[in-house]
Design a protein around this motif. Sequence first.
Motif, PDB file in Angstrom:
ATOM      1  N   SER A  79      64.764 -12.956 -51.095  1.00 41.96           N
ATOM      2  CA  SER A  79      63.521 -12.837 -50.638  1.00 41.96           C
ATOM      3  C   SER A  79      62.893 -11.467 -51.293  1.00 41.96           C
ATOM      4  O   SER A  79      63.393 -10.967 -52.345  1.00 41.96           O
ATOM      5  N   ARG A  80      61.729 -10.912 -51.006  1.00 37.01           N
ATOM      6  CA  ARG A  80      60.829  -9.992 -51.580  1.00 37.01           C
ATOM      7  C   ARG A  80      61.600  -8.647 -51.289  1.00 37.01           C
ATOM      8  O   ARG A  80      61.634  -7.781 -52.436  1.00 37.01           O
ATOM      9  N   ASP A  82      64.857  -8.501 -51.576  1.00 35.03           N
ATOM     10  CA  ASP A  82      66.384  -8.732 -52.522  1.00 35.03           C
ATOM     11  C   ASP A  82      65.977  -8.717 -53.821  1.00 35.03           C
ATOM     12  O   ASP A  82      65.094  -9.664 -54.521  1.00 35.03           O
ATOM     13  N   VAL A 173      59.453 -13.147 -55.240  1.00 34.01           N
ATOM     14  CA  VAL A 173      60.521 -14.008 -55.191  1.00 34.01           C
ATOM     15  C   VAL A 173      60.243 -15.503 -55.621  1.00 34.01           C
ATOM     16  O   VAL A 173      59.017 -15.809 -55.816  1.00 34.01           O
ATOM     17  N   ARG A 182      65.405 -21.328 -54.541  1.00 35.62           N
ATOM     18  CA  ARG A 182      65.076 -20.116 -54.267  1.00 35.62           C
ATOM     19  C   ARG A 182      65.669 -18.969 -54.953  1.00 35.62           C
ATOM     20  O   ARG A 182      67.051 -18.988 -54.836  1.00 35.62           O
TER      21      ARG A 182
END
Length: 283
Positions: A79-80, A82, A173, A182
């Motif tokens: 995610s943004r 992480d 991300v 992803r």
Amino acid sequence: MNGDPEYAQEFVDIAGGRLGVQIYPEPTGPAGAPVVVIWPAMGVRARYYRPFATALRAAGLAVVVADLRGTGTSTPAPSRADRHGYTELADDVGTVLAALKPQLDGRTRLLLGHSLGGQAALLHLALHGADAVDGLALVAVGIPYWRSYPGRRGVGVLPYTQGIAATTALLGVWPGWGFGGRQARGVIRDWAYTARTGRFPRLDGTDTEAAVRAVLAVSVDDDQYTPHETMDHLCGKLTAAPVTRELYTVAQAGVALDHFTWVRAATPLAQRIAGFASDLPPR
């Protein structure tokens, strides 16, 4: 258990998440067989390697397969928020090895990495030393340096990899659009650096192109992402390690191969890896 009798699903805690680890039953034969711990390719779930794990067990090896951070049963999901990169992936290898210590004690231990998983395993050994393992097998692994690709392919590799990196930096991300699943921005940043420069990034101030233990380096025919030349480039950096360089060919497999499908046609390769493991010095 996860309902699948082929393996036990376990988890290892990390900061902010956990790593999924699949532990297969011991192979038939004498107790204390060598153990191989598999680290997957970018965006590939551990369960994809079940045919390979089956072949390795049939060849006499105990098998463990870990999900890379943020893939499959491992968390956190990219995610943004992480930003993990190669440093964390390399540390995760050590975390899993420490958790497996009761199963590993007194036995020959082999890390086996596919693509990004091979880079993570190699970087772990370079950063933290090789005392915890006896050997490293790299299958379809290479530094995706654009200049190492044959013919004119590299001309397309550079803008492709750097375009993914630029998109990831913009979005925070990588959504997985057509490549790699992803991924956290740090993973893509470090991967794109290797494609641009032909080198691993310096991690924690350490030159990660350092000595590791015995290496079996196997590239695969018709690999669309890491052709033979990219493995050659990687092996050229392992100047202090004894490297056995081999090819896994369509003729050996008996079917068409690529970066992923070798996993489902790997019986001859599994036997070769078992032979490599048996030749390692005993503990």
